[in-house]
Design a protein around this motif. Structure first.
Motif, PDB file in Angstrom:
ATOM      1  N   ALA A  30      -8.223   7.537  -7.499  1.00 42.79           N
ATOM      2  CA  ALA A  30      -7.834   7.129  -6.148  1.00 42.79           C
ATOM      3  C   ALA A  30      -7.431   5.655  -6.106  1.00 42.79           C
ATOM      4  O   ALA A  30      -6.490   5.275  -5.391  1.00 42.79           O
ATOM      5  CB  ALA A  30      -8.987   7.385  -5.173  1.00 42.79           C
ATOM      6  N   THR A  31      -8.109   4.806  -6.878  1.00 44.37           N
ATOM      7  CA  THR A  31      -7.758   3.390  -6.911  1.00 44.37           C
ATOM      8  C   THR A  31      -6.371   3.178  -7.491  1.00 44.37           C
ATOM      9  O   THR A  31      -5.571   2.385  -6.953  1.00 44.37           O
ATOM     10  CB  THR A  31      -8.798   2.609  -7.734  1.00 44.37           C
ATOM     11  N   VAL A  32      -6.062   3.857  -8.580  1.00 45.09           N
ATOM     12  CA  VAL A  32      -4.732   3.729  -9.186  1.00 45.09           C
ATOM     13  C   VAL A  32      -3.656   4.220  -8.229  1.00 45.09           C
ATOM     14  O   VAL A  32      -2.596   3.589  -8.072  1.00 45.09           O
ATOM     15  CB  VAL A  32      -4.681   4.499 -10.521  1.00 45.09           C
ATOM     16  N   VAL A  33      -3.912   5.344  -7.567  1.00 42.95           N
ATOM     17  CA  VAL A  33      -2.938   5.885  -6.613  1.00 42.95           C
ATOM     18  C   VAL A  33      -2.651   4.878  -5.508  1.00 42.95           C
ATOM     19  O   VAL A  33      -1.490   4.630  -5.145  1.00 42.95           O
ATOM     20  CB  VAL A  33      -3.445   7.222  -6.029  1.00 42.95           C
ATOM     21  N   PHE A  34      -3.699   4.230  -4.978  1.00 36.67           N
ATOM     22  CA  PHE A  34      -3.489   3.307  -3.871  1.00 36.67           C
ATOM     23  C   PHE A  34      -2.941   1.966  -4.333  1.00 36.67           C
ATOM     24  O   PHE A  34      -2.260   1.288  -3.561  1.00 36.67           O
ATOM     25  CB  PHE A  34      -4.783   3.118  -3.081  1.00 36.67           C
ATOM     26  N   LEU A  35      -3.211   1.556  -5.552  1.00 41.39           N
ATOM     27  CA  LEU A  35      -2.580   0.339  -6.060  1.00 41.39           C
ATOM     28  C   LEU A  35      -1.067   0.502  -6.118  1.00 41.39           C
ATOM     29  O   LEU A  35      -0.307  -0.387  -5.709  1.00 41.39           O
ATOM     30  CB  LEU A  35      -3.147  -0.003  -7.445  1.00 41.39           C
ATOM     31  N   VAL A  36      -0.626   1.655  -6.614  1.00 46.93           N
ATOM     32  CA  VAL A  36       0.814   1.919  -6.679  1.00 46.93           C
ATOM     33  C   VAL A  36       1.391   2.098  -5.277  1.00 46.93           C
ATOM     34  O   VAL A  36       2.436   1.519  -4.929  1.00 46.93           O
ATOM     35  CB  VAL A  36       1.090   3.165  -7.543  1.00 46.93           C
ATOM     36  N   ALA A  37       0.703   2.894  -4.437  1.00 46.01           N
ATOM     37  CA  ALA A  37       1.223   3.169  -3.090  1.00 46.01           C
ATOM     38  C   ALA A  37       1.275   1.908  -2.238  1.00 46.01           C
ATOM     39  O   ALA A  37       2.254   1.669  -1.524  1.00 46.01           O
ATOM     40  CB  ALA A  37       0.367   4.237  -2.416  1.00 46.01           C
ATOM     41  N   CYS A  38       0.224   1.088  -2.289  1.00 45.55           N
ATOM     42  CA  CYS A  38       0.203  -0.121  -1.451  1.00 45.55           C
ATOM     43  C   CYS A  38       1.248  -1.132  -1.904  1.00 45.55           C
ATOM     44  O   CYS A  38       1.883  -1.798  -1.069  1.00 45.55           O
ATOM     45  CB  CYS A  38      -1.183  -0.748  -1.488  1.00 45.55           C
ATOM     46  N   SER A  39       1.450  -1.261  -3.221  1.00 49.03           N
ATOM     47  CA  SER A  39       2.466  -2.199  -3.698  1.00 49.03           C
ATOM     48  C   SER A  39       3.860  -1.761  -3.269  1.00 49.03           C
ATOM     49  O   SER A  39       4.704  -2.600  -2.912  1.00 49.03           O
ATOM     50  CB  SER A  39       2.391  -2.318  -5.218  1.00 49.03           C
ATOM     51  N   LEU A  40       4.138  -0.477  -3.272  1.00 49.38           N
ATOM     52  CA  LEU A  40       5.441   0.019  -2.825  1.00 49.38           C
ATOM     53  C   LEU A  40       5.559  -0.030  -1.304  1.00 49.38           C
ATOM     54  O   LEU A  40       6.634  -0.311  -0.764  1.00 49.38           O
ATOM     55  CB  LEU A  40       5.648   1.447  -3.322  1.00 49.38           C
ATOM     56  N   PHE A  41       4.459   0.226  -0.600  1.00 52.49           N
ATOM     57  CA  PHE A  41       4.496   0.243   0.855  1.00 52.49           C
ATOM     58  C   PHE A  41       4.713  -1.161   1.426  1.00 52.49           C
ATOM     59  O   PHE A  41       5.283  -1.322   2.502  1.00 52.49           O
ATOM     60  CB  PHE A  41       3.196   0.838   1.388  1.00 52.49           C
ATOM     61  N   GLU A  42       4.233  -2.185   0.711  1.00 57.88           N
ATOM     62  CA  GLU A  42       4.451  -3.566   1.146  1.00 57.88           C
ATOM     63  C   GLU A  42       5.941  -3.924   1.138  1.00 57.88           C
ATOM     64  O   GLU A  42       6.394  -4.760   1.929  1.00 57.88           O
ATOM     65  CB  GLU A  42       3.679  -4.532   0.252  1.00 57.88           C
ATOM     66  N   ARG A  43       6.702  -3.290   0.238  1.00 57.26           N
ATOM     67  CA  ARG A  43       8.120  -3.593   0.114  1.00 57.26           C
ATOM     68  C   ARG A  43       9.003  -2.651   0.935  1.00 57.26           C
ATOM     69  O   ARG A  43      10.214  -2.846   0.991  1.00 57.26           O
ATOM     70  CB  ARG A  43       8.554  -3.509  -1.353  1.00 57.26           C
ATOM     71  N   ARG A  44       8.406  -1.649   1.540  1.00 61.92           N
ATOM     72  CA  ARG A  44       9.217  -0.674   2.291  1.00 61.92           C
ATOM     73  C   ARG A  44       9.688  -1.277   3.608  1.00 61.92           C
ATOM     74  O   ARG A  44       8.934  -1.969   4.295  1.00 61.92           O
ATOM     75  CB  ARG A  44       8.400   0.592   2.575  1.00 61.92           C
ATOM     76  N   GLU A  45      10.921  -0.999   3.937  1.00 61.86           N
ATOM     77  CA  GLU A  45      11.463  -1.444   5.218  1.00 61.86           C
ATOM     78  C   GLU A  45      11.168  -0.412   6.296  1.00 61.86           C
ATOM     79  O   GLU A  45      11.561   0.749   6.165  1.00 61.86           O
ATOM     80  CB  GLU A  45      12.979  -1.637   5.108  1.00 61.86           C
ATOM     81  N   ILE A  46      10.466  -0.823   7.328  1.00 63.72           N
ATOM     82  CA  ILE A  46      10.078   0.064   8.415  1.00 63.72           C
ATOM     83  C   ILE A  46      10.891  -0.287   9.648  1.00 63.72           C
ATOM     84  O   ILE A  46      10.854  -1.419  10.121  1.00 63.72           O
ATOM     85  CB  ILE A  46       8.564  -0.034   8.721  1.00 63.72           C
ATOM     86  N   ARG A  47      11.624   0.683  10.148  1.00 62.29           N
ATOM     87  CA  ARG A  47      12.483   0.444  11.304  1.00 62.29           C
ATOM     88  C   ARG A  47      11.934   1.157  12.529  1.00 62.29           C
ATOM     89  O   ARG A  47      11.306   2.176  12.425  1.00 62.29           O
ATOM     90  CB  ARG A  47      13.903   0.948  11.019  1.00 62.29           C
TER      91      ARG A  47
END
Length: 379
Positions: free
Chosen positions: A362-379
């Motif tokens: 779960a930690t590895v999954v969220f490390l990857v997801a959070c790093s990508l989510f920080e860069r996602r553009e939300i409109r």
């Protein structure tokens, strides 16, 4: 639906601090309240509780293996309920809020996107754990119901408790509905968080009614003297056996198994919730649900799949199975039914390793997801 999302977003906005940990727990608490107040949560929990209890009447053909079958069916019901709640509600609390822009207001506040994602996960995880504890309690009571016979009995008191729960269930639902309507009215007029004391009172009445229902069933079996006769017969057959010895033997045979199954079920749905929440932050609801279902099925088939690939004596296939085992969680390690079929029991060491495996994944999954989510553009 709109008022639920608005209330979910408004509550964290009001309590957000500069501390990331505080923000995570604030969002987690709001998500937990949103999930546990949905009718779908209680309806599915009631249906699965009834299925677990009624499983004791469906194993009469099992030739003295009723207890084992009820335990296996109960453990499977725990994981299946957690999987259904995960795939049905994770998209609603993450994807739909992003698509409807109800989360945009929250993300414009001093809160990191990773805190938003982690808060949603912990809220979902705590709601799943609470439901699994209830289902495990129903399974424990079902096994005790099957094991003890008619050792207890007080029909008048049992009838009174059953009548009280018949009146208590509608009263609890009325209080919850009344409290929800008053809270919506106050939130609409004050644009803030309204007290939900009536809703909590209704939940308390429902919980008390459920306990009264189980006690009523327990005391309605047999007559006044059945308890004395039952325990006296037990003492005559085994002079050195006490009441506590009987209860301790039951705990060793079934109580410990239910506790182990509960822990492994919580770990299993925790891994699935991490995968589903991480996917819901980037994919549509249908795609994230389908991908989580694929992970659920493939994760339970990981052990025999890897054994089959190793049996082909091909280094390429063997390494492919190992790589796939790193990408897909090995849910077979968290399935107590595998140990039932092998006739083995798990111990504290195994539970600790299973918890470590789930936490790392779960930690590895969220490390990857959070790093990508920080860069996602939300409109």
């Amino acid at each position: 639906m709109i008022w639920a999302c608005e209330s979910t977003c408004q509550s964290p906005i009001r309590d957000l601090k500069s501390s990331p940990v505080t923000n995570v727990w604030t969002i987690a608490w709001a998500t937990y309240r949103e999930i546990t107040t949905r009718p779908l949560y209680f309806v599915t929990l009631a249906v699965f509780s009834l299925l677990i209890f009624c499983s004791s009447f469906l194993t009469q053909f099992s030739f003295y293996m009723e207890t084992q079958m009820v335990r296996e069916m109960g453990m499977a019901s725990l994981v299946l309920w957690g999987f259904l709640i995960t795939v049905l509600l994770s998209g609603v609390i993450v994807t739909q809020e992003l698509e409807d822009r109800t989360a945009v207001t929250l993300l414009t506040k001093p809160v990191r996107r990773s805190a938003f994602l982690l808060g949603k996960y912990f809220g979902l995880f705590f709601s799943l754990a609470a439901g699994l504890v209830i289902l495990a309690g129903i399974l424990f009571y079902t096994l005790w119901w099957m094991a003890k016979g008619t050792l207890f009995g007080h029909p008048p008191l049992g009838a009174a408790l059953l009548w009280s729960c018949i009146a208590g269930f509608p009263l609890g639902m009325i209080l919850i509905g009344w409290g929800a309507r008053r809270a919506r009215t106050q939130e609409a007029t004050t644009s803030g968080r309204a007290p939900r004391r009536l809703m909590w009172a209704g939940k308390g009445v429902l919980a008390a009614s459920a306990v009264a229902f189980l006690l009523g069933l327990e005391l309605s079996r047999g007559g006044f003297a059945d308890g004395d006769v039952g325990w006296s017969a037990l003492r005559r057959a085994h002079a050195d056996v006490t009441v506590w010895d009987y209860a301790s033997a039951f705990m060793g045979e079934s109580g410990g198994v239910v506790l182990e199954g509960l822990i492994l079920s919580i770990l299993q749905v925790g891994v699935l919730a991490a995968v589903c929440v991480a996917l819901s932050a980037f994919l549509p609801i249908v795609v994230s649900v389908s991908a989580t279902a694929f992970v659920y099925v493939l994760g339970h088939l990981m052990v025999p799949m890897q054994a089959s690939l190793e049996g082909m004596k091909s280094p390429v296939l063997t390494w492919a199975g190992k790589i796939l085992g790193l990408a897909i969680p090995n849910l077979g390690l968290l399935n107590l039914q595998v140990h039932f079929s092998e006739g083995t029991m798990v111990g504290p060491g195994y539970l600790a390793l299973a918890a470590l495996h789930s936490a790392i994944y779960a930690t590895v999954v969220f490390l990857v997801a959070c790093s990508l989510f920080e860069r996602r553009e939300i409109r």
